[in-house]
Design an enzyme around this catalytic site. Structure first.
Site, mmCIF file in Angstrom:
data_model
loop_
_atom_site.group_PDB
_atom_site.id
_atom_site.type_symbol
_atom_site.label_atom_id
_atom_site.label_comp_id
_atom_site.label_asym_id
_atom_site.label_seq_id
_atom_site.Cartn_x
_atom_site.Cartn_y
_atom_site.Cartn_z
ATOM 1 N N LYS A 103 0.833 -1.206 0.000
ATOM 2 C CA LYS A 103 0.000 0.000 0.000
ATOM 3 C C LYS A 103 0.868 1.257 0.000
ATOM 4 C CE LYS A 103 -3.798 -2.262 2.463
ATOM 5 N NZ LYS A 103 -4.407 -2.529 3.771
ATOM 6 N N GLN B 236 -5.119 -2.188 9.919
ATOM 7 C CA GLN B 236 -4.848 -3.475 9.274
ATOM 8 C C GLN B 236 -5.327 -4.636 10.133
ATOM 9 O OE1 GLN B 236 -3.636 -3.965 6.163
ATOM 10 N NE2 GLN B 236 -3.951 -6.146 6.464
ATOM 11 N N ASP C 4 -11.521 1.760 4.064
ATOM 12 C CA ASP C 4 -11.660 0.306 3.937
ATOM 13 C C ASP C 4 -13.123 -0.090 3.777
ATOM 14 O OD1 ASP C 4 -9.563 -1.467 3.674
ATOM 15 O OD2 ASP C 4 -9.028 -1.448 5.792
#
Length: 293
Positions: free
Chosen positions: A52, A96, A119
């Site tokens: 990312k 994450q 997300d």
């Protein structure tokens, strides 16, 4: 059989975003800024977050990584979330997953400002997606939709079977594939660990989306001739022939299944790369305040 090449498609999308970012910044727009919170040192998470960050650099985004030891308290992670919520320079951020067992993923996800939830995990964004309202769509389902669009795969009236019911992939994917839009207008069956006659249900799928996290689970006898097969699984399997000591396997036994399909995604090189494109797209939307003002 045609390969749905995530590497080629994601490269094209990143080039498109980079060009748009350059125009946006040249016109006085703010440089998009994506942040990430990483707890512990899970190998897959480390790889994913590093990818990312590299992608942000490639397309002209700023990026920030907040690292924590696996022993960090839930309160400390919540404090970091609040810090990013209140940072005007951060357009979007992710926490994450997975998190250590002593930290509630739901508690952390619900603490994220929906406007920065790139997300697409916050209940507000999930609810808006279900209602067909503008929202950040979860990055992996977004990437799958983009693959279908760019391959011009017809979905209307097709039977789509989703194997797996996770809140990250299976559930949102099932909702998106039945919506009155393209890609969509499918008749959707969502299956899971308690489903009876799973093989027979999969055999009826025009579009089969495997997201259960079990390496090589889907064999050729699960798939009907000419089906579109999307493999979301990423599992590390011990492999002494590899320098790393492991291989990356999908949920689909590619060599067994591929000859029967019209389209199929590889692992690696498929959906995983598209997930990052979904995240970057959502972050750019956040910078432009397309969803939330």
């Amino acid at each position: 059989m045609q390969l749905l090449d995530g590497k080629a498609i994601s490269s094209q999308i990143k080039s498109e975003i980079k060009e748009e970012v350059e125009k946006w910044v040249a016109g006085g727009g703010k440089k998009p800024h994506l942040a990430a919170i990483l707890v512990g040192s899970d190998g897959a998470s480390e790889t994913y977050v590093a990818s990312k960050i590299r992608s942000c650099e490639e397309i002209g985004f700023s990026s920030t990584l907040l690292r924590f030891e696996p022993t960090v308290s839930e309160a400390e992670v919540l404090e970091a979330v609040e810090q990013l919520n209140n940072d005007p320079d951060v357009d979007g951020f992710i926490v994450q997953l997975p998190l250590p067992a002593h930290i509630s993923e739901n508690t952390i996800m619900e603490a994220v400002n929906p406007a920065k939830d790139v997300d697409g995990f916050h209940p507000v964004n999930v609810g808006k997606m279900c209602k067909g309202l503008p929202a950040y769509i979860s990055a992996t389902p977004f990437g799958i939709l983009e693959m279908l669009i760019r391959a011009k795969i017809d979905t209307s009236g097709k039977h789509c079977v989703v194997v797996g019911r996770s809140q990250i992939v299976g559930l949102p994917m099932s909702i998106l594939m039945q919506r009155n839009d393209y890609p969509g207008n499918c008749t959707v069956t969502i299956t899971h660990s308690k489903t009876q006659n799973l093989k027979e249900i999969c055999q009826s799928a025009d579009i089969l989306i495997a997201a259960l996290g079990r390496a090589d689970f889907i064999k050729a006898d699960y798939v009907k001739e000419g089906a579109v097969v999307i493999d979301v699984g990423i599992t590390r399997v011990v492999d002494p022939t590899k320098k790393s000591g492991y291989s990356i396997k999908g949920d689909v036994d590619f060599n067994d299944v591929a000859p029967k399909t019209s389209y199929i995604t590889p692992v690696p090189g498929g959906v995983g790369l598209m997930t990052i494109c979904g995240l970057l797209t959502n972050t750019f939307k956040a910078a432009k305040k397309e969803i939330y003002q």
